[in-house]
Design a protein around this motif. Sequence first.
Motif, PDB file in Angstrom:
ATOM      1  N   SER A 415       1.162 -11.701  12.049  1.00 23.69           N
ATOM      2  CA  SER A 415       1.113 -10.999  10.528  1.00 23.69           C
ATOM      3  C   SER A 415      -0.262 -11.219  10.036  1.00 23.69           C
ATOM      4  O   SER A 415      -1.094 -12.258  10.418  1.00 23.69           O
ATOM      5  N   GLN A 443      -2.205  -5.644  13.722  1.00 19.58           N
ATOM      6  CA  GLN A 443      -1.773  -4.656  14.323  1.00 19.58           C
ATOM      7  C   GLN A 443      -1.096  -4.619  15.430  1.00 19.58           C
ATOM      8  O   GLN A 443      -0.920  -5.858  16.311  1.00 19.58           O
ATOM      9  N   GLU A 502      -1.427  -3.430   9.295  1.00 22.51           N
ATOM     10  CA  GLU A 502      -1.384  -3.671   7.882  1.00 22.51           C
ATOM     11  C   GLU A 502      -2.855  -4.335   7.805  1.00 22.51           C
ATOM     12  O   GLU A 502      -3.368  -5.031   8.406  1.00 22.51           O
ATOM     13  N   GLU A 524       2.072 -12.715   1.833  1.00 24.05           N
ATOM     14  CA  GLU A 524       2.245 -11.492   2.141  1.00 24.05           C
ATOM     15  C   GLU A 524       2.917 -10.672   0.759  1.00 24.05           C
ATOM     16  O   GLU A 524       2.750  -9.241   0.740  1.00 24.05           O
ATOM     17  N   VAL A 528       1.553  -7.225  -0.593  1.00 23.58           N
ATOM     18  CA  VAL A 528       2.365  -5.873  -0.751  1.00 23.58           C
ATOM     19  C   VAL A 528       2.121  -5.221  -2.239  1.00 23.58           C
ATOM     20  O   VAL A 528       2.043  -4.168  -2.360  1.00 23.58           O
ATOM     21  N   MET A 532      -0.740  -3.305  -0.037  1.00 23.77           N
ATOM     22  CA  MET A 532      -0.695  -3.396   1.186  1.00 23.77           C
ATOM     23  C   MET A 532       0.399  -2.942   1.853  1.00 23.77           C
ATOM     24  O   MET A 532       1.790  -3.163   1.493  1.00 23.77           O
ATOM     25  N   GLU A 533       0.395  -1.964   2.591  1.00 21.19           N
ATOM     26  CA  GLU A 533       1.673  -1.410   3.493  1.00 21.19           C
ATOM     27  C   GLU A 533       1.947  -2.175   4.650  1.00 21.19           C
ATOM     28  O   GLU A 533       1.165  -2.405   5.601  1.00 21.19           O
ATOM     29  N   PRO A 534       3.108  -2.823   4.769  1.00 18.78           N
ATOM     30  CA  PRO A 534       3.442  -3.834   5.784  1.00 18.78           C
ATOM     31  C   PRO A 534       3.632  -3.181   7.112  1.00 18.78           C
ATOM     32  O   PRO A 534       3.674  -1.773   7.445  1.00 18.78           O
ATOM     33  N   LEU A 535       3.325  -3.830   8.327  1.00 18.07           N
ATOM     34  CA  LEU A 535       3.318  -3.263   9.646  1.00 18.07           C
ATOM     35  C   LEU A 535       4.706  -2.242   9.945  1.00 18.07           C
ATOM     36  O   LEU A 535       4.496  -1.223  10.463  1.00 18.07           O
ATOM     37  N   ALA A 538       4.371   1.023   8.131  1.00 14.51           N
ATOM     38  CA  ALA A 538       3.402   1.781   8.918  1.00 14.51           C
ATOM     39  C   ALA A 538       4.174   2.509  10.180  1.00 14.51           C
ATOM     40  O   ALA A 538       3.923   3.806  10.509  1.00 14.51           O
TER      41      ALA A 538
END
Length: 561
Positions: A415, A443, A502, A524, A528, A532-535, A538
């Motif tokens: 992450s 990613q 993310e 984290e 957020v 931030m949009e978490p993995l 997404a």
Amino acid sequence: MPDQALDALSALLVETGRCDRRAIERAERAAEQSGGRLDHILLQLGLVSEGLMAASYAELLALPQASAAHYPPEPVLSETLSTRFLRDAHVVPLGVEGDTLRLAMRDPLDSFTPDALEAATGLTIAPHVALPLELEAALDRLYPRDVAEPPSDTQDEAPLEDDAERLKDLASEAPVIRLVNQIISRAVETRASDIHIEPFEDRLRVRYRYDGVLHEVETLSAQLIPAVLSRVKIMARLDIAERRLPQDGRIKLAVRGHEIDFRVSTIPSLHGETLVLRVLDRSSVRFDYATLGLSDKLVARLRDLLALPNGIVLVTGPTGSGKTTTLYTGLTDLNAVTRKLVTIEDPIEYQLAGINQVQVKPQIGLSFAALLRSILRQDPDVIMVGEIRDGETAQIAVQAALTGHLVLSTLHTNSASAAVIRLRDMGVEDYLMTAVLRGVLAQRLVRRLCPHCKTGYAPPDALIDRLGLRALSNAAPITLYQATGCPHCRQTGYLGRLAIAELLEPDEAIEKLIFERADHLAIERAAVAAGMEPLFTAGLRAALAGETTLEDVTRSVRATV
């Protein structure tokens, strides 16, 4: 061979757009000079691929095509048909149905072979158009040639696999060369990213990786293990006598008219060496954000980070998550005459025009840290370090960022927030980290659904509530999609891959947590809260957009659904 059939074939190739008129005229001139057949010349010059030519044969003659699944597990009519005749004629019997023999043919315009087989068997011949690579592989599996006689028990010489000279002889045999070339060519033609050649006690397994998932494509006789492995090692200029230690090499080949690089890695295993060839096709790679599949909003933020004059920007993720491709895309975006860009890589996967790329060579002391220290004296604007692997490299990268350079690099973390903990474990002080860290992109690659066969379905309410899909759908009807499978995607349901990511950008709250030595979960949560949009979120957006499946997002991000 009737000229009318070849004229009709060339007209069909032009009409369907599989070949242009100028290429046909070029092949016709070559055929006149050499006395060869037009269709053979087109294939030899790489003007038409074997797959397109096979499709044209089938369309022209109204014949079915033979796929890899059609070839039998055992030879058909082996007591009646000569192996030598079948190999010379490049045909494989597929099976007998009533009084009909289904026959896969490399050259369906050949009328002599069906007539000869009809006379020999008393059966009616039903021709099928074969893809040459698949037909040759089936011939080698069903009707193998002896590449060499095994050593007798009375010989005092070393066993075959321990004799380097014999391995060279085996690897030089024409059937082995042709077999390895077929394995490589088929991987390139079907757009595999990796070739895995794995020896076992009773067989040699060949697998291709498509869109991140391995598929078994061939099983060869165990007798071929020393010859095939040695052939690949000779092509990669590796030491074929050394089988106790891992080795790395490269192969450069022209396949179907394209220059292809292969990264070769060997490791010793129980029954021989396991080989992996990474296929690096420069002609099929485009370094742009649209190809990556990242969202426009995230790309805009990433571009802002890369436009900064100094600092460190990291891309994280497991092996094979596309980190280097993302960095290459960023470098291509930054590439300009006014900037000096330098990369330190191990190995250099693709050559980038206008960018100074340097290869790490640890065996002579040319490590990431040593190169980075020297490159700083050349006053670069942007430095890409292939990977920060140790504390020394991390410290020099920090110093480079502090002295006015933009440093791009990768880390192996799951992450974005975990990158902070990894840098801390490498000995980077908290105050230095907050001074230089500009952003961390984490990613994954998920498989892209085939647009030709994907099918939508309405997920159950319980799943919608559990994943919070209503909040992501903007009140639109919720539809998820599943893979079906069609000829366009090799029946897998997927065609290519796209990145989900993310992006963590440290703000005051996150810097405070770094000074407090908080864990990655706290960092984290703060990221957020800051937007931030978490993995996984997404990935859910990509699934709702019909680009991938919920199952593949779950597999890639390893979240529990």
